[in-house]
Enzyme design. Structure first.
Site, PDB file in Angstrom:
ATOM      1  N   THR A 187     -61.671  46.404 -42.482  1.00 67.37           N
ATOM      2  CA  THR A 187     -60.887  46.898 -43.626  1.00 67.37           C
ATOM      3  C   THR A 187     -61.563  46.310 -44.855  1.00 67.37           C
ATOM      4  OG1 THR A 187     -58.822  46.995 -42.356  1.00 67.37           O
ATOM      5  CG2 THR A 187     -58.558  46.843 -44.740  1.00 67.37           C
TER       6      THR A 187
ATOM      7  N   ILE B  26     -60.980  51.654 -41.667  1.00 68.88           N
ATOM      8  CA  ILE B  26     -61.125  52.458 -40.460  1.00 68.88           C
ATOM      9  C   ILE B  26     -60.739  51.580 -39.258  1.00 68.88           C
ATOM     10  CG2 ILE B  26     -62.674  54.345 -41.118  1.00 68.88           C
ATOM     11  CD1 ILE B  26     -65.080  52.604 -40.405  1.00 68.88           C
ATOM     12  N   ASN B  27     -59.978  50.539 -39.522  1.00 70.85           N
ATOM     13  CA  ASN B  27     -59.503  49.530 -38.569  1.00 70.85           C
ATOM     14  C   ASN B  27     -60.612  48.554 -38.216  1.00 70.85           C
ATOM     15  OD1 ASN B  27     -57.533  48.185 -37.207  1.00 70.85           O
ATOM     16  ND2 ASN B  27     -57.710  49.369 -35.339  1.00 70.85           N
TER      17      ASN B  27
ATOM     18  N   SER C 281     -49.073  49.064 -40.578  1.00 71.54           N
ATOM     19  CA  SER C 281     -50.257  48.422 -41.152  1.00 71.54           C
ATOM     20  C   SER C 281     -49.895  47.049 -41.694  1.00 71.54           C
ATOM     21  CB  SER C 281     -50.780  49.296 -42.297  1.00 71.54           C
ATOM     22  OG  SER C 281     -51.835  48.652 -42.967  1.00 71.54           O
ATOM     23  N   SER C 282     -50.919  46.237 -41.899  1.00 71.39           N
ATOM     24  CA  SER C 282     -50.733  44.964 -42.606  1.00 71.39           C
ATOM     25  C   SER C 282     -51.362  45.000 -43.990  1.00 71.39           C
ATOM     26  CB  SER C 282     -51.373  43.816 -41.808  1.00 71.39           C
ATOM     27  OG  SER C 282     -50.765  43.704 -40.556  1.00 71.39           O
TER      28      SER C 282
ATOM     29  N   ASP D  52     -53.298  50.549 -34.064  1.00 72.96           N
ATOM     30  CA  ASP D  52     -52.256  49.873 -34.842  1.00 72.96           C
ATOM     31  C   ASP D  52     -50.848  50.316 -34.439  1.00 72.96           C
ATOM     32  OD1 ASP D  52     -53.810  48.115 -36.226  1.00 72.96           O
ATOM     33  OD2 ASP D  52     -53.844  49.241 -38.093  1.00 72.96           O
TER      34      ASP D  52
ATOM     35  N   GLU E 284     -57.641  53.821 -35.839  1.00 77.38           N
ATOM     36  CA  GLU E 284     -56.353  53.306 -36.323  1.00 77.38           C
ATOM     37  C   GLU E 284     -55.234  53.474 -35.311  1.00 77.38           C
ATOM     38  OE1 GLU E 284     -56.323  51.013 -39.129  1.00 77.38           O
ATOM     39  OE2 GLU E 284     -57.417  52.728 -39.914  1.00 77.38           O
TER      40      GLU E 284
HETATM   41  N1  GLY Z   1     -56.014  48.403 -39.481  1.00 73.68           N
HETATM   42  C1  GLY Z   1     -55.488  47.249 -40.068  1.00 73.68           C
HETATM   43  C2  GLY Z   1     -54.207  47.468 -40.811  1.00 73.68           C
HETATM   44  O1  GLY Z   1     -53.954  48.568 -41.263  1.00 73.68           O
HETATM   45  O2  GLY Z   1     -53.435  46.565 -40.923  1.00 73.68           O
END
Ligand code: GLY
Length: 556
Positions: free
Chosen positions: A367, A386-387, A438-439, A409, A406
């Site tokens: 990320t 794109i993770n 997501s984080s 996730d 993704e």
């Molecule tokens: N792929 C990491 C996030 O969206 O947290």
């Protein structure tokens, strides 16, 4: 000294328009970017009279060319915007394809199949980046779309000199593909990118030109869409023409809460990050009300913040998901009395038993993030992904871009950790057209009407710690931008049990004390913070030294 806090969730009324703010003129403008190509492109847009959103769009497309580990057109992200004194959040997170279903990554025994949600075409959600940038431009753009795409097109078509860190990342990835005998065309597209040599991406240049001339239709319809769908059909992926046309970016109200003299403007669900930062900072304040204030990066600080992290991640696993599909109890999770109650469970020097930390109400990580402030004081915090590094590891044949992975996730099976060791429940189960939790936490901080801080980071679940700690470093511990991004950070996320991930650079004595308390130390670095801080003395910007970022302030 930690001041008393007042946590008030509020929703901002948003009526933004594309005119620049003329009420709070400031002369300085700044970018803090994950590489030099995006920094130079974004600054050129600002110098030409473009606003922060224009600069963000240009940077996003440049990163798709020069930072393929995470920059993308095949992924998604979040953009937090302060524009003309209004605050808004753009959700361009990927969506699960229509044919996705909750058990799609389970074998006949009900076990999660390793790798299927992480590698290859089936790991990919419907990309959101192009729709997101298009929506941002429609609402706030002041320079022509084609002008904003121009730097990316030229870097793909004419090439750029490959930085050492990119070359090293590509070499490591090629080695992994070969060692693990993974089925991928990555080598064909990237293996010839060598440090110090020109790297040209003609197929990607064609894709970017289609987007440049046709807007988002250049990606979701026509030849690029045909290439994506053909690639899916040939490689076991699910994304169809209908899925591409169904994709939409969403304007959401940002999560906003007050803390000391500030208002934090941050990411709402489907990000878990804004709620998590509100809880983390709120619990630290509530703990400090009852105890001697903790010193920055002391053993006590690391222990208390880790105890908070356990509670934050227990709630994340249980309650967080796509708000268009489930009710996320944001107000209850950030309610001051709830935060106080959770904080007051924390013992000064004892680790609480992990199984006792349950949800309290009745996600190599990659990320990338960038921060921009224009000369009118408008600001953008943008995190895009794109993770994992290089996403799903596969390139859309003929279109030259990497697809995201993704789908990992989502929680493939309740209670089974994803790549980041995060567990999830029903709230984050796979459903057609749902957005995965997501984080990513692109965050702005305002004092009155002025943006005083722009921050964010990559790093999966560790993003939340990087954002919370960079913010505390800059505003509570009063560090410069440079100090705030480079001070060593740590992260605790409930599981693995009693494990703290720590950057190098902490005092040996603190590390030993934490080990004596029963913590296991995981010494892998995480994150890449890009931060802009504005004080009465002026604007200050910095990119973390461990990355390949660049920050510029003009006039300096
Ligand atoms: N792929 C990491 C996030 O969206 O947290």
């Amino acid at each position: 000294m930690i001041k008393k806090y007042l946590l008030i969730l509020s929703v901002f009324i948003v009526t933004a328009c594309a005119q620049n703010n003329t009420t709070s003129i400031q002369s300085q403008h700044a970018v803090a970017m994950p590489d030099s190509f995006s920094a130079d492109a974004a600054m050129a847009v600002l110098e030409e009279g473009g606003n922060a959103v224009d600069a963000a769009i240009a940077a996003q497309f440049v990163l798709a060319v020069t930072l393929p580990e995470a920059g993308n057109v095949g992924g998604g992200g979040f953009m937090t915007i302060a524009f003309n004194n209004e605050n808004i959040f753009l959700d361009y997170r990927e969506m699960a394809p229509a044919n996705a279903h909750r058990d799609m990554y389970l074998d006949s025994q009900g076990n999660v199949k390793p790798y299927e949600s992480l590698f290859g075409a089936k790991a990919s959600g419907i990309p959101g980046t192009v729709a997101g940038m298009w929506a941002a431009h429609q609402k706030y753009g002041s320079l022509p779309w084609a002008r904003l795409l121009a730097p990316a097109v030229s870097l793909a078509e004419e090439g750029f000199i490959v930085p050492n860190k990119l070359a090293a990342n590509i070499a490591n990835y090629v080695k992994k593909i070969e060692e693990q005998k993974l089925h991928s065309n990555f080598v064909d597209y990237f293996a010839h990118a060598k440090a110090g040599k020109l790297f040209v991406q003609p197929e990607l240049a064609q894709t970017l030109k289609a987007i440049q001339t046709q807007g988002s239709d250049g990606f979701y319809k026509g030849k690029v869409a045909d290439k994506i769908v053909r690639f899916m059909q040939q490689n076991g992926g699910l994304i169809s023409h209908e899925d591409l046309q169904a994709y939409h970016a969403v304007w959401r109200d940002p999560l906003a809460f007050t803390w000391n003299d500030y208002t934090l403007i941050t990411a709402p669900p489907p990000s878990s990050g804004g709620v998590a930062v509100a809880q983390w900072i709120g619990m630290l304040d509530a703990y400090s009300d009852k105890h001697t204030p903790v010193q920055h990066n002391s053993t006590q600080y690391i222990h208390v913040m880790s105890e908070i992290g356990k509670r934050v991640f227990a709630d994340r696993a249980e309650y967080m998901g796509d708000p268009d599909f489930i009710d996320v109890p944001v107000a209850a999770l950030t309610e001051p009395s709830y935060i106080k109650k959770r904080a007051h469970e924390i013992q000064e020097s004892t680790i609480s038993p992990t199984p006792n930390i349950v949800p309290g109400l009745p996600e190599s990580e990659d990320t990338t993030h960038f921060s921009i402030m224009d000369k009118w004081g408008n600001a953008v915090a943008n995190t895009t992904t794109i993770n994992l590094t290089f996403g799903s590891g596969v390139v859309v044949t003929g279109a030259g871009f990497l697809l995201n992975d993704e789908m990992d996730d989502f929680s493939a099976k309740p209670g089974v950790p994803n790549f980041f060791g995060a567990v999830g429940g029903e709230a984050n189960a796979i459903e057609p057209y749902k957005r995965m939790l997501s984080s990513m936490t692109p965050t702005l901080v305002k004092k009155g009407d002025d943006v005083v801080l722009v921050t964010g980071s990559p790093g999966g679940t560790t993003i939340i710690s990087s954002v919370a700690q960079s913010l505390l470093n800059a505003l509570l511990f009063d560090m410069s931008a440079e100090e705030a991004v480079n001070a060593p950070r740590f992260h605790h996320q409930l599981l693995p049990k009693d494990t703290i991930r720590m950057h190098p650079g902490f005092a040996d004595a603190s590390v030993s004390e934490l080990q004596d308390m029963g913590y296991t130390i995981d010494d892998r670095r995480f994150g890449d913070v890009h931060l802009i801080k504005r004080t009465e003395e002026g604007v200050d910007a910095a990119s973390e030294k461990s990355g390949r970022g660049k920050s510029i302030v003009r006039p300096n």
